[in-house]
Each structure stands twice: as C-alpha cells, then as structure tokens.
Design a protein around this motif. Structure first.
Motif, short mmCIF file in Angstrom:
data_model
loop_
_atom_site.label_atom_id
_atom_site.label_comp_id
_atom_site.label_asym_id
_atom_site.label_seq_id
_atom_site.Cartn_x
_atom_site.Cartn_y
_atom_site.Cartn_z
N ARG A 27 0.84 -1.21 0.00
CA ARG A 27 0.00 0.00 0.00
C ARG A 27 0.87 1.26 0.00
N PHE A 28 1.88 1.27 0.86
CA PHE A 28 2.73 2.45 1.01
C PHE A 28 3.51 2.74 -0.27
N TYR A 29 4.20 1.74 -0.79
CA TYR A 29 5.10 1.99 -1.93
C TYR A 29 4.35 2.16 -3.25
N THR A 30 3.22 1.48 -3.42
CA THR A 30 2.44 1.74 -4.64
C THR A 30 1.86 3.14 -4.59
N LEU A 32 3.33 5.68 -3.10
CA LEU A 32 4.44 6.62 -3.25
C LEU A 32 4.99 6.64 -4.67
N PHE A 33 5.20 5.47 -5.25
CA PHE A 33 5.88 5.39 -6.54
C PHE A 33 4.98 5.05 -7.72
N GLY A 34 3.73 4.68 -7.45
CA GLY A 34 2.86 4.26 -8.53
C GLY A 34 3.20 2.88 -9.08
N TRP A 35 3.85 2.07 -8.25
CA TRP A 35 4.24 0.72 -8.68
C TRP A 35 3.01 -0.18 -8.83
N ASP A 36 3.11 -1.14 -9.73
CA ASP A 36 2.22 -2.29 -9.77
C ASP A 36 2.95 -3.44 -9.08
N PHE A 37 2.20 -4.47 -8.68
CA PHE A 37 2.86 -5.59 -8.03
C PHE A 37 2.23 -6.91 -8.45
N GLU A 38 3.03 -7.96 -8.33
CA GLU A 38 2.55 -9.32 -8.60
C GLU A 38 3.11 -10.24 -7.54
N ASP A 39 2.23 -10.89 -6.79
CA ASP A 39 2.64 -11.86 -5.77
C ASP A 39 3.02 -13.17 -6.44
N GLN A 40 4.21 -13.66 -6.15
CA GLN A 40 4.69 -14.91 -6.73
C GLN A 40 5.00 -15.89 -5.59
N PRO A 41 4.21 -16.97 -5.44
CA PRO A 41 4.48 -17.96 -4.40
C PRO A 41 5.88 -18.55 -4.58
N ILE A 42 6.56 -18.80 -3.46
CA ILE A 42 7.88 -19.41 -3.48
C ILE A 42 7.70 -20.92 -3.35
#
Length: 256
Positions: A27-30, A32-42
């Motif tokens: 929440r914070f970094y998206t 601040l920077f407008g990032w998108d994200f993708e969760d990748q299971p390890i």
C-alpha cells in the motif's frame, strides 16, 4: 532511458524489501511510486515474493521477514560467480551471513557483511538480471554505504569488486563516489561509530519531485528522517516506511 538487459559484474542491479507487513508495504510503496505488483508464491517455502513494477518492468521486490527480524531494503551486486565472490569476501575479512544458494532457476546468491559491518548480497544471474529499469523516477538510482571506517570499506570493496573510490566532498561531512570503471556506481559517507546508527547500505530511488514525495511519505504513514536538501547534481530526502525500513529519494541528473 534506464532500461537494462544485463549488468557488468560489480554493478548494483537489484533491491528487495524484507518487511514485517507485506500488505501495508505494498500500500505504502504503490502509493508513493505508482508501482504495480505481482505476488509470486515461493515453491516449497510457503512464502511469497512480490515483484514490484514500473511501466511493466521489474524495479524491486518485497517479502515477509521472519518474526523478530529487522525490516530493511537489501542491495544486490551482479557477479559472475556467487561462490567465488563469497569465498573472496571471506578471504578479505568479510563475513558470510548466508552461504551461496540457488534462487529457483533465476539466479544464485550469497549475503556478505563487510569488515565494517554493512551487509549486501551478490547476485549471479541465470533467469533474471535483476531490475529491468533503473535511474528514472520510481526505480533504483543509487546505493550509498554509511560506514564508520571508509578506508577499510574502500580497501575491501576495491579488492572484491574492483571499485574505485573518489572523495567528492571534504570538511565535516566527507563523501565519496564509488566507481566501476568510469561509471558512478554508488556513494559512501562516514558515520559516527557511537552514534547509534549501524553500518548499512541505503537504497535511493528516483523521484520527479523530492519535496512533493516527502509530503506524500507522511501522508501515507511513513516518516521523513532527513528533510529535502540540495546536493551536487540534485536534491535528496531520506524516508522511513511504516514498518521501519529506510530508503532515499533523489531528483536531479540521472545517469543513463
């Protein structure tokens, strides 16, 4: 500008965030920077490695740290062989925090603590080079070493990576540029060994407007630890996210 398909050995190439609260960090970094994200299971781990993207390109990542561990941004340096560099770091007086290990099929890494106490990772790329975009707003632009012993750090990293260190500011707050060949690769500053701040590498991200981003840090629940200030070539600030991880912002002249 800033797009990468490979990195020469000895170049900073990646950063990831070890955080106690991945959801709030996203929440914070998206924000601040407008990032998108993708969760990748390890696979086989039960954990998740979240890729952070700017304009569809990988710029950083985050993952949940173990309970009781600190939150921090970790810096990575590309190498030809993680095993050889880990052994060499040990010979030069460093400490292996994590022995070389494979990261699935994307690379091999090790975590090293330099003789002054700062930690960083070495990255042997296989399927992933690290960041595909750097030196633009919202992407890695500088890695800075804060150390109580710049001379010892200079000798260690020079022998390990072939870095050249050049003092660019004198007086009460001396500062050094770290070069790989003729290219600026990082920075270094001296800290008081009794000042309560441990030696560390600080990751700086690009910013289009440091002052506006400093205000946004507070609005998003973080803290500004170093108010915006002018430096040669631009303007910086240092922030802390809601979980306590420190990071820097730089606006100004970006290297390609």
């Amino acid at each position: 500008m800033g797009e990468r398909t490979s990195y020469p050995p000895g170049t900073f190439s990646w950063a990831d965030l070890a955080t106690s609260d991945p959801d709030d960090a996203k929440r914070f970094y998206t924000g601040l920077f407008g990032w998108d994200f993708e969760d990748q299971p390890i696979p086989g781990d039960g954990g998740v490695y979240t890729m952070l993207r700017k304009d569809g390109k990988d710029v950083a990542a985050l993952f949940q740290t173990r309970e009781g561990m600190p939150t921090f941004w970790g810096s990575y340096v590309t190498v030809e062989s993680a095993d050889s560099m880990a052994a060499r770091a040990n010979e030069l007086g460093g400490t292996l925090v994590a022995e070389p290990f494979d990261v699935m099929d994307v690379g091999r890494m090790a975590v090293v603590q330099d003789p002054t106490g700062a930690m960083l990772s070495v990255w042997e790329p296989h399927g992933s080079i690290g960041a595909n975009l750097v030196n633009v707003p919202g992407a890695i632009t500088l890695n800075q070493l804060s150390t109580p012993d710049p001379e010892k750090a200079e000798a260690f990293y020079g022998a390990l990576f072939g870095w050249r260190t050049e003092q660019v500011a004198e007086g009460d707050n001396p500062y050094w540029g770290i070069y790989l060949g003729d290219r600026l690769n990082g920075g270094m500053m001296r800290i008081d060994p009794d000042g309560g701040v441990p030696p560390h590498w600080l990751t700086y991200f690009g910013s289009a407007d440091v002052d506006a981003d400093a205000r946004r840090i507070g609005e998003l629940g973080g803290q500004v630890m170093l108010p915006p200030m002018d430096v040669p070539g631009g303007r910086i600030t240092v922030g802390q996210d809601p979980q306590g991880a420190m990071f820097g912002l730089f606006a100004g002249r970006f290297d390609d």
